[in-house]
Design a protein around this motif. Structure first.
Motif, PDB file in Angstrom:
ATOM      1  N   ASP A   1       0.963  -1.053   0.071  1.00 46.30           N
ATOM      2  CA  ASP A   1       0.050  -0.007   0.078  1.00 46.30           C
ATOM      3  C   ASP A   1       0.873   1.211   0.041  1.00 46.30           C
ATOM      4  OD1 ASP A   1      -1.924   1.857   0.158  1.00 46.30           O
ATOM      5  OD2 ASP A   1      -2.592   1.296   2.127  1.00 46.30           O
ATOM      6  N   VAL A   2       0.988   1.730  -1.143  1.00 44.98           N
ATOM      7  CA  VAL A   2       1.975   2.940  -1.396  1.00 44.98           C
ATOM      8  C   VAL A   2       1.261   4.227  -0.757  1.00 44.98           C
ATOM      9  CG1 VAL A   2       0.884   3.757  -3.507  1.00 44.98           C
ATOM     10  CG2 VAL A   2       3.343   4.279  -3.078  1.00 44.98           C
ATOM     11  N   THR A   3      -0.213   4.262  -0.299  1.00 45.23           N
ATOM     12  CA  THR A   3      -0.464   5.413   0.298  1.00 45.23           C
ATOM     13  C   THR A   3      -0.398   5.060   1.959  1.00 45.23           C
ATOM     14  OG1 THR A   3      -2.682   4.063   0.834  1.00 45.23           O
ATOM     15  CG2 THR A   3      -2.664   5.367  -1.205  1.00 45.23           C
ATOM     16  N   ASP A   4       0.119   4.419   2.448  1.00 45.33           N
ATOM     17  CA  ASP A   4       0.682   4.295   3.840  1.00 45.33           C
ATOM     18  C   ASP A   4       2.202   4.496   3.718  1.00 45.33           C
ATOM     19  OD1 ASP A   4       1.351   3.831   6.419  1.00 45.33           O
ATOM     20  OD2 ASP A   4       0.572   1.521   6.266  1.00 45.33           O
ATOM     21  N   LEU A   5       2.762   5.611   3.543  1.00 41.57           N
ATOM     22  CA  LEU A   5       4.124   5.926   3.339  1.00 41.57           C
ATOM     23  C   LEU A   5       4.776   5.792   4.637  1.00 41.57           C
ATOM     24  CD1 LEU A   5       4.074   9.389   1.261  1.00 41.57           C
ATOM     25  CD2 LEU A   5       4.471   6.888   0.498  1.00 41.57           C
ATOM     26  N   ALA A   6       4.256   5.731   5.748  1.00 44.71           N
ATOM     27  CA  ALA A   6       4.979   5.496   6.851  1.00 44.71           C
ATOM     28  C   ALA A   6       5.470   4.148   7.214  1.00 44.71           C
ATOM     29  CB  ALA A   6       4.153   5.922   8.462  1.00 44.71           C
ATOM     30  N   HIS A   7       5.146   3.369   6.381  1.00 44.47           N
ATOM     31  CA  HIS A   7       5.473   1.682   6.492  1.00 44.47           C
ATOM     32  C   HIS A   7       5.835   1.289   5.111  1.00 44.47           C
ATOM     33  CE1 HIS A   7       3.022   2.501  10.204  1.00 44.47           C
ATOM     34  NE2 HIS A   7       3.970   1.957  10.599  1.00 44.47           N
ATOM     35  N   TYR A   8       5.578   2.020   4.025  1.00 47.69           N
ATOM     36  CA  TYR A   8       5.835   1.385   2.641  1.00 47.69           C
ATOM     37  C   TYR A   8       7.201   0.911   2.376  1.00 47.69           C
ATOM     38  CZ  TYR A   8       5.569   1.167  -2.192  1.00 47.69           C
ATOM     39  OH  TYR A   8       5.461   0.737  -3.665  1.00 47.69           O
ATOM     40  N   LYS A   9       7.640  -0.042   2.247  1.00 49.63           N
ATOM     41  CA  LYS A   9       8.904  -0.730   2.224  1.00 49.63           C
ATOM     42  C   LYS A   9       8.871  -1.774   0.928  1.00 49.63           C
ATOM     43  CE  LYS A   9      11.729  -1.497   5.650  1.00 49.63           C
ATOM     44  NZ  LYS A   9      11.863  -2.045   6.930  1.00 49.63           N
ATOM     45  N   PRO A  10       8.625  -1.286  -0.384  1.00 51.30           N
ATOM     46  CA  PRO A  10       8.658  -2.277  -1.306  1.00 51.30           C
ATOM     47  C   PRO A  10       9.879  -2.985  -1.541  1.00 51.30           C
ATOM     48  CG  PRO A  10       9.456  -0.212  -2.318  1.00 51.30           C
ATOM     49  CD  PRO A  10       9.167   0.104  -0.792  1.00 51.30           C
ATOM     50  N   ALA A  11       9.582  -4.370  -1.775  1.00 53.71           N
ATOM     51  CA  ALA A  11      10.895  -5.637  -1.829  1.00 53.71           C
ATOM     52  C   ALA A  11      11.632  -5.184  -2.814  1.00 53.71           C
ATOM     53  CB  ALA A  11       9.948  -7.069  -1.912  1.00 53.71           C
ATOM     54  N   ASP A  12      11.364  -4.800  -4.015  1.00 57.05           N
ATOM     55  CA  ASP A  12      12.645  -4.428  -5.095  1.00 57.05           C
ATOM     56  C   ASP A  12      12.066  -3.424  -6.076  1.00 57.05           C
ATOM     57  OD1 ASP A  12      10.220  -5.601  -6.613  1.00 57.05           O
ATOM     58  OD2 ASP A  12      10.807  -7.661  -6.576  1.00 57.05           O
ATOM     59  N   ALA A  13      12.900  -3.264  -7.249  1.00 55.85           N
ATOM     60  CA  ALA A  13      12.393  -2.034  -7.818  1.00 55.85           C
ATOM     61  C   ALA A  13      11.130  -2.176  -8.779  1.00 55.85           C
ATOM     62  CB  ALA A  13      13.650  -1.894  -8.787  1.00 55.85           C
ATOM     63  N   LYS A  14      10.693  -3.485  -8.804  1.00 53.42           N
ATOM     64  CA  LYS A  14       9.572  -3.706  -9.794  1.00 53.42           C
ATOM     65  C   LYS A  14       8.463  -3.490  -9.129  1.00 53.42           C
ATOM     66  CE  LYS A  14       6.914  -7.065 -12.368  1.00 53.42           C
ATOM     67  NZ  LYS A  14       7.123  -8.470 -12.747  1.00 53.42           N
ATOM     68  N   ALA A  15       8.537  -3.754  -7.700  1.00 58.13           N
ATOM     69  CA  ALA A  15       7.197  -3.415  -6.727  1.00 58.13           C
ATOM     70  C   ALA A  15       7.304  -1.707  -6.499  1.00 58.13           C
ATOM     71  CB  ALA A  15       7.345  -3.990  -5.311  1.00 58.13           C
ATOM     72  N   LEU A  16       8.570  -1.136  -6.309  1.00 58.81           N
ATOM     73  CA  LEU A  16       8.568   0.182  -6.063  1.00 58.81           C
ATOM     74  C   LEU A  16       7.945   0.991  -7.348  1.00 58.81           C
ATOM     75  CD1 LEU A  16       9.153   2.807  -4.653  1.00 58.81           C
ATOM     76  CD2 LEU A  16      11.626   2.474  -5.375  1.00 58.81           C
ATOM     77  N   LEU A  17       8.251   0.488  -8.547  1.00 67.48           N
ATOM     78  CA  LEU A  17       7.843   1.222  -9.848  1.00 67.48           C
ATOM     79  C   LEU A  17       6.396   1.003  -9.904  1.00 67.48           C
ATOM     80  CD1 LEU A  17       8.154   2.270 -12.688  1.00 67.48           C
ATOM     81  CD2 LEU A  17       8.636  -0.174 -13.449  1.00 67.48           C
ATOM     82  N   LYS A  18       5.802   0.027  -9.524  1.00 65.90           N
ATOM     83  CA  LYS A  18       4.141  -0.106  -9.384  1.00 65.90           C
ATOM     84  C   LYS A  18       3.865   0.778  -8.408  1.00 65.90           C
ATOM     85  CE  LYS A  18       0.463  -3.137  -8.399  1.00 65.90           C
ATOM     86  NZ  LYS A  18       0.122  -4.611  -8.064  1.00 65.90           N
ATOM     87  N   GLY A  19       4.222   1.159  -7.460  1.00 64.15           N
ATOM     88  CA  GLY A  19       3.854   2.360  -6.240  1.00 64.15           C
ATOM     89  C   GLY A  19       4.007   3.560  -6.800  1.00 64.15           C
ATOM     90  N   LEU A  20       5.247   3.758  -7.575  1.00 59.36           N
ATOM     91  CA  LEU A  20       5.498   5.108  -7.980  1.00 59.36           C
ATOM     92  C   LEU A  20       4.504   5.444  -9.189  1.00 59.36           C
ATOM     93  CD1 LEU A  20       9.478   5.304  -8.168  1.00 59.36           C
ATOM     94  CD2 LEU A  20       7.995   6.310  -6.697  1.00 59.36           C
ATOM     95  N   SER A  21       4.028   4.536 -10.006  1.00 58.48           N
ATOM     96  CA  SER A  21       3.289   4.637 -11.174  1.00 58.48           C
ATOM     97  C   SER A  21       1.950   4.832 -10.754  1.00 58.48           C
ATOM     98  CB  SER A  21       3.231   3.446 -12.122  1.00 58.48           C
ATOM     99  OG  SER A  21       4.594   3.212 -12.742  1.00 58.48           O
ATOM    100  N   SER A  22       1.620   4.201  -9.812  1.00 57.32           N
ATOM    101  CA  SER A  22       0.221   4.365  -9.217  1.00 57.32           C
ATOM    102  C   SER A  22       0.215   5.848  -8.679  1.00 57.32           C
ATOM    103  CB  SER A  22      -0.299   3.415  -8.135  1.00 57.32           C
ATOM    104  OG  SER A  22       0.272   3.759  -6.885  1.00 57.32           O
ATOM    105  N   VAL A  23       1.095   6.594  -8.174  1.00 57.32           N
ATOM    106  CA  VAL A  23       0.971   7.690  -7.535  1.00 57.32           C
ATOM    107  C   VAL A  23       1.146   8.842  -8.658  1.00 57.32           C
ATOM    108  CG1 VAL A  23       1.681   7.204  -5.149  1.00 57.32           C
ATOM    109  CG2 VAL A  23       3.236   8.020  -6.579  1.00 57.32           C
TER     110      VAL A  23
END
Length: 127
Positions: A10-32
């Motif tokens: 859940d990229v909307t929970d920035l206090a706890h958002y810790k993506p496992a890898d660049a692919k997961a982070l890309l998904k979060g960045l794209s959604s925002v």
């Protein structure tokens, strides 16, 4: 290093958002980015997606180097600031996109980047 449960979904929970890898982070960045750009996203998608991929990869690389004390906070700030300037340049080149939309995308993406580095390392960068 910060404590607390990792939230990798859940990229909307920035206090706890810790993506496992660049692919997961890309998904979060794209959604925002999509949410921030709204209807203008169709004009931005091709150019911005390539840059978000680079940002995702470099963010996780930077946080890993920072956590391992391979780079200083200043070097991490510098790296992330350069990524931010690069994305800003891409957004400014999109003639269809008004400045305010570009700024919303930039702020949303780098709010996530800053949170990810803070959540993994405990360092709150200044960029």
């Amino acid at each position: 290093m910060p404590t607390g449960a990792a939230n990798t979904n859940d990229v909307t929970d920035l206090a706890h958002y810790k993506p496992a890898d660049a692919k997961a982070l890309l998904k979060g960045l794209s959604s925002v980015a999509i949410a921030a750009a709204g209807a203008a996203w169709n004009a931005l998608e091709a150019d911005v997606t390539a840059h978000l991929t680079l940002i995702a990869q470099q963010t996780l690389s930077t946080q890993a180097k920072l956590a391992a004390n391979d780079i200083s906070e200043k070097e991490a700030d510098h790296t992330i600031s350069l990524l931010q300037l690069n994305l800003n340049a891409v957004l400014l080149e999109a003639k269809i996109v008004p400045y305010i939309v570009g700024q919303k995308v930039l702020d949303a993406v780098f709010g996530v980047v800053k949170a990810v580095i803070r959540n993994y390392t405990g360092v709150d960068l200044n960029f």
